[in-house]
Motif scaffolding. Sequence first.
Motif, short mmCIF file in Angstrom:
data_model
loop_
_atom_site.label_atom_id
_atom_site.label_comp_id
_atom_site.label_asym_id
_atom_site.label_seq_id
_atom_site.Cartn_x
_atom_site.Cartn_y
_atom_site.Cartn_z
N ASN A 33 0.84 -1.19 0.00
CA ASN A 33 0.00 0.00 0.00
C ASN A 33 0.88 1.24 0.00
N GLY A 34 0.48 2.23 -0.78
CA GLY A 34 1.23 3.47 -0.84
C GLY A 34 2.17 3.50 -2.02
N GLY A 35 2.66 4.72 -2.29
CA GLY A 35 3.57 4.88 -3.41
C GLY A 35 2.88 4.66 -4.74
N MET A 36 3.68 4.38 -5.76
CA MET A 36 3.17 4.13 -7.10
C MET A 36 3.54 2.72 -7.50
N ASN A 37 2.86 2.22 -8.51
CA ASN A 37 3.24 0.96 -9.12
C ASN A 37 4.37 1.20 -10.11
N SER A 38 4.99 0.13 -10.57
CA SER A 38 6.07 0.25 -11.53
C SER A 38 5.65 1.07 -12.73
N MET A 39 6.62 1.79 -13.30
CA MET A 39 6.33 2.60 -14.49
C MET A 39 7.47 2.45 -15.47
N SER A 40 7.12 2.53 -16.75
CA SER A 40 8.13 2.36 -17.78
C SER A 40 8.92 1.10 -17.44
N ASN A 41 10.25 1.17 -17.42
CA ASN A 41 11.05 0.01 -17.04
C ASN A 41 11.77 0.23 -15.71
N ILE A 42 11.11 0.99 -14.82
CA ILE A 42 11.53 1.08 -13.41
C ILE A 42 10.52 0.26 -12.61
N PHE A 43 10.99 -0.81 -11.97
CA PHE A 43 10.09 -1.71 -11.27
C PHE A 43 9.91 -1.34 -9.80
N TYR A 44 10.97 -0.80 -9.17
CA TYR A 44 10.95 -0.61 -7.72
C TYR A 44 11.94 0.48 -7.36
N TRP A 45 11.60 1.26 -6.32
CA TRP A 45 12.48 2.34 -5.89
C TRP A 45 12.27 2.55 -4.39
N ALA A 46 13.34 2.37 -3.61
CA ALA A 46 13.27 2.55 -2.17
C ALA A 46 14.35 3.52 -1.70
#
Length: 253
Positions: A33-46
């Motif tokens: 929950n929270g943040g955004m889902n993957s976009m383009s070819n970026i899957f995850y960002w922490a």
Amino acid sequence: MSVEIVSKHHQAQGAFDFGRIRENKPIGFPHENGGMNSMSNIFYWAHAWSDVGGLIDTHPHQGFEIMSYVLDGQLSHYDTKYDRWLGLDTGDAQVIRAGNGISHAEKVLPGGNFFQIWFDPDLSKSLKKEASYTDIKQKDFPIEKLEYGTVKTIVGAESPLQLDTEGICVRDLTDIRKGNWSMPLSKESVYSVYVLEGGGQTDYGTLTKDDFLVVKNEDLLSINFGSDSRLFIIESPAKVSYLTYAEGQGIMA
């Protein structure tokens, strides 16, 4: 036109090592929950940090290219391919090309904080490659001093750190002076912007520290900064030429 601001308090949250390492995630895993889902070819960002130090124990990856970028302090990294611990200092970066499989662990030293970002290459190719990794020291990245501040290119252009993932450019913009600032954009790209320091006002709302801004199909990004600021910006393709993991390729991360 598409612009979205996700504040730190609306990003996904996480922790490791009994809370010794904390993180907020502008792009979280699909089940979070929270943040955004993957976009383009970026899957995850922490964005992860630890006041007292902590360990992310050994765990496996495959397929993705995983970049760690040290914002402050120190990290130590271990992987099963080379079976040794290596240190990363402020401004250093590492990419793990997980390929057909690798396991690794990370230690965050007290006061350390860093980004970890998963890029999504063409998995039909990356899963057939041997795992590898590249460490780049702060001094080896190209840095350009401009009228408004300083630009460090981490991925793309003349950087020694190159990815198999298509069309990625990563820049760390520091010492952006208070006042009006703008950057021309391409409608062929998506711009993911993390506010590391400072903040300001845009046509789409107010930006403060740790906010996340995503801009698509725009010609220009303009911000009126209220104080000296720092931005971390990833440019990725508006349209990826291969099927991404998020679009349905069923492999483990």
